[in-house]
Design a protein around this motif. Sequence first.
Motif, PDB file in Angstrom:
ATOM      1  N   ILE A 210       5.278  27.440  17.153  1.00  0.00           N
ATOM      2  CA  ILE A 210       4.608  26.216  16.672  1.00  0.00           C
ATOM      3  C   ILE A 210       3.364  25.987  17.528  1.00  0.00           C
ATOM      4  O   ILE A 210       3.448  25.873  18.756  1.00  0.00           O
ATOM      5  CB  ILE A 210       5.568  25.008  16.765  1.00  0.00           C
ATOM      6  N   LYS A 211       2.205  25.916  16.852  1.00  0.00           N
ATOM      7  CA  LYS A 211       0.944  25.763  17.593  1.00  0.00           C
ATOM      8  C   LYS A 211       0.846  24.403  18.263  1.00  0.00           C
ATOM      9  O   LYS A 211       0.569  24.293  19.450  1.00  0.00           O
ATOM     10  CB  LYS A 211      -0.229  25.912  16.611  1.00  0.00           C
ATOM     11  N   GLU A 212       1.085  23.364  17.459  1.00  0.00           N
ATOM     12  CA  GLU A 212       0.918  21.991  17.968  1.00  0.00           C
ATOM     13  C   GLU A 212       2.181  21.546  18.706  1.00  0.00           C
ATOM     14  O   GLU A 212       2.871  20.626  18.270  1.00  0.00           O
ATOM     15  CB  GLU A 212       0.610  21.044  16.804  1.00  0.00           C
ATOM     16  N   ASP A 506       1.274  23.734  10.549  1.00  0.00           N
ATOM     17  CA  ASP A 506      -0.086  23.717  11.096  1.00  0.00           C
ATOM     18  C   ASP A 506      -1.075  23.190  10.046  1.00  0.00           C
ATOM     19  O   ASP A 506      -2.093  23.811   9.752  1.00  0.00           O
ATOM     20  CB  ASP A 506      -0.481  25.126  11.572  1.00  0.00           C
ATOM     21  N   GLU A 507      -0.716  22.068   9.488  1.00  0.00           N
ATOM     22  CA  GLU A 507      -1.504  21.488   8.397  1.00  0.00           C
ATOM     23  C   GLU A 507      -1.391  19.965   8.508  1.00  0.00           C
ATOM     24  O   GLU A 507      -0.312  19.468   8.828  1.00  0.00           O
ATOM     25  CB  GLU A 507      -0.883  21.938   7.060  1.00  0.00           C
ATOM     26  N   THR A 508      -2.486  19.255   8.246  1.00  0.00           N
ATOM     27  CA  THR A 508      -2.402  17.792   8.304  1.00  0.00           C
ATOM     28  C   THR A 508      -1.789  17.271   7.008  1.00  0.00           C
ATOM     29  O   THR A 508      -2.253  17.586   5.918  1.00  0.00           O
ATOM     30  CB  THR A 508      -3.814  17.186   8.479  1.00  0.00           C
ATOM     31  N   TYR A 513       3.264  12.993   1.501  1.00  0.00           N
ATOM     32  CA  TYR A 513       3.569  14.428   1.387  1.00  0.00           C
ATOM     33  C   TYR A 513       4.913  14.700   0.696  1.00  0.00           C
ATOM     34  O   TYR A 513       5.000  15.509  -0.235  1.00  0.00           O
ATOM     35  CB  TYR A 513       3.540  15.062   2.790  1.00  0.00           C
ATOM     36  N   LEU A 514       5.952  13.996   1.135  1.00  0.00           N
ATOM     37  CA  LEU A 514       7.281  14.307   0.591  1.00  0.00           C
ATOM     38  C   LEU A 514       7.357  13.998  -0.898  1.00  0.00           C
ATOM     39  O   LEU A 514       7.870  14.806  -1.681  1.00  0.00           O
ATOM     40  CB  LEU A 514       8.361  13.528   1.350  1.00  0.00           C
TER      41      LEU A 514
END
Length: 569
Positions: A210-212, A506-508, A513-514
Motif C-alpha cells: 500500500i503506497k499511502e 491508490d485512487e481518490t 463511492y460505495l
Amino acid sequence: MKKILRINLAKKEFSLSALPELYVNLGGRGLTSRIVAEEVPPGCDALGDDNKLVFAAGILAGTAVPNSGRLSIGAKSPLTGTIKESNAGGSAAQKMARLGIQAIVLEGRAEAPLVIKIDKEGVTFSSAADLTLLGNMACLAHCRQNYGDTVAVISIGPAGEMLLKASAISVSSPDFLPRMAGRGGLAAVMGAKKVKMLVIDDSEGAPIAIKEQALFKASLKSFTEGLLAHPLTGGLKLFGTPILVGMINEMGALPTKNFSQGQFAGAEKISGESLAEMVKSRPNGETAHRCMHGCVISCSNVVTDSQGNTVVSGLEYETLALIGANCMIDDLDVIARMNAACNDIGVDTMDIGGAIAVAMEAGLIPWGDGAQAFALVEAIGKGTENGKILGHGCQYAAEKFGVKRVPTVKGQCLSGYDPRVLKGTGVTYATSTMGADHTCGNALPSPANPSYNPSAATGQGPVSQFLQRYFAAIDSLGLCLFAALPPLDMPDLQKHLIECVSAVLDETLDDQYLLRLGAMILEEERKFNALSGFGPEHDRLPEFFSKEALSPGGTTFDVPGEELDMVHR
Ligand code: SF4
C-alpha cells in the motif's frame, strides 16, 4: 499488479496475467459479476461448458482491514437462472491476495474429476478419482494430511457432484472448518466442471503493498476502533446471529410452518441465549469464534456434543429459522446435526430447510419430527429419489410434492424474515438480481434509525434500493456484513472505510463511492438477467404473501408494485 488466473479444464492448462483494464480496481462481487457478464453467454446452460465459475478476492483482501477476507464465487446459477454471487468467510481470499491473484476463472469442463493446487509456482492438476462423493469434512481431512494445515481448501461434497441445484461450496476456515457459500447452487457448477477441490497455498506469498501507508494506518485505526465500540459488535460476540431468533419472533416475523405463522412456540428453546448456554456448558464448545484471520467481531460458534466432539461451526440464525422454526423443530442438537450434515454433503441450509418444510406440508413426514427430517438430509447425501428432489431446493421439492405455497423468488428460498412484517426485506427478496436473498439488503429496524417502520406499506422501495446498492459494494470489498452494518449508523466509520479503499487502490474516492459502485454492479447484473429472459414481472413475491394474513399480526405484503419497480430505475 493484481492478476487473473484462468484455468482451462479440458486441456489442463492455465494462464496467469495482469487483470485486463476492464477488471482493474474491482474485487469480490463486482469482479465476479463483471467477468460473468462479459464472458458467459446469458442464455447458456448453467451446467454446460460455456458457464464459467469465478472466485474473486475482495478489494480489501489481504490487508489489515478487519473482517475483509470474504471470498466471492460467481457464475450463472443453475438454481435461479440469473447471474449469481455467493460469498463465504474462511482463508481462501486472503491467500489468493497474498499470491497476487484477484480472480480465478474455471473454464470448460475436465474429462475426469480433478484436485487443483494453486501456489507461487503456478497450478498443478491431480486426479480426484479416489475422492468421489466424499463429504466436505473428509475433503478437509484429506487436504490437511496431504498439503499441511496452512493451505485453504475450496471443495464440494456429494451434492455438487450430483449436480443438485441447492448445492453449496465449502471454503475452509483457518481451523479447517467448512464455511459455506450457500446460495444459488454454485457447487453444481463446480461439479459439472468436474473440479472436486481447489487447494490454495500462499507460502512465499507477499503482503499487499500500500503506497499511502500513513493514510491507510490512520483510517484503519479509526475504522477498527469504531467497529469495536459499536453495540452490535458486543452482542454478536456474546450470542452471534442466533440473537435474532428472539427479536424476529417477538416481531412476529419468524418463518414458522412453511411461512404460515410468524411466531414459533419453540422459539425460546432455539434462541441465541439457549444456544450460547448449551455451547458454554459443553467441553470444547466455543462462542466468539472467528471464521477468518483478522475478524474483530467473532460472531461464530463451535457447537460440540456432550463428549466435546465438534458437531458444527457456526450454527447461525438463518439455519435456526429455516431448519428450526420453519420445520417446527425445537431441538438445538437436532438442528446442529442437520446443519453439520448439510455442510458435509454441501447443500444450502436455507433452501433445504424450505424444501423439508414443503415436504412436511405435503405430509411426507410430520411437522417438527427432527429424527425424520435428519433422515431426509441424509437421503440427499445418499442420492435417493426423495433426497435428489430435496437437494434441488424448495421450489423443485414443492413442484414434485404438489405444494402450492412456495416461498421462493426466482427459484430461491426466502431467508429467515417474513416479508409481511419486514416489508423492506420483502422488496429486496422480490427485486434482488439473485433471487430471494436477505444479504442483498436486509431492512431490519435499528435503534440508530428510529423513524424507519419496517412494516409500513410505502417507502420501502427507496430503503431497499439504498441497501441493495450499499451491500453490492460491500460484497465487492470482501467485507463481512457485520463489519458493514456499523458504518450505516456512523457516517464517520463509512468515511474511514472509504479512505482505506482509497489507500489500497491508490485512487481518490469520494463519499458516494460505495453507492456508485453498488449501482453499477446492479445495473450490470440486471442487464445479464434481462438477456437471460428476466423482466420486472419476475420481481414479485409469491402471491400467498399478499393474500394470506400472517398470524399473530394479521399483516400481508402490501407494498405497491410501483415501489418494487422503482428499485432498479
Ligand atoms: S463477524 Fe462472523 S461472519 Fe463476519 S468475519 Fe467474523 S466470524 Fe466471520
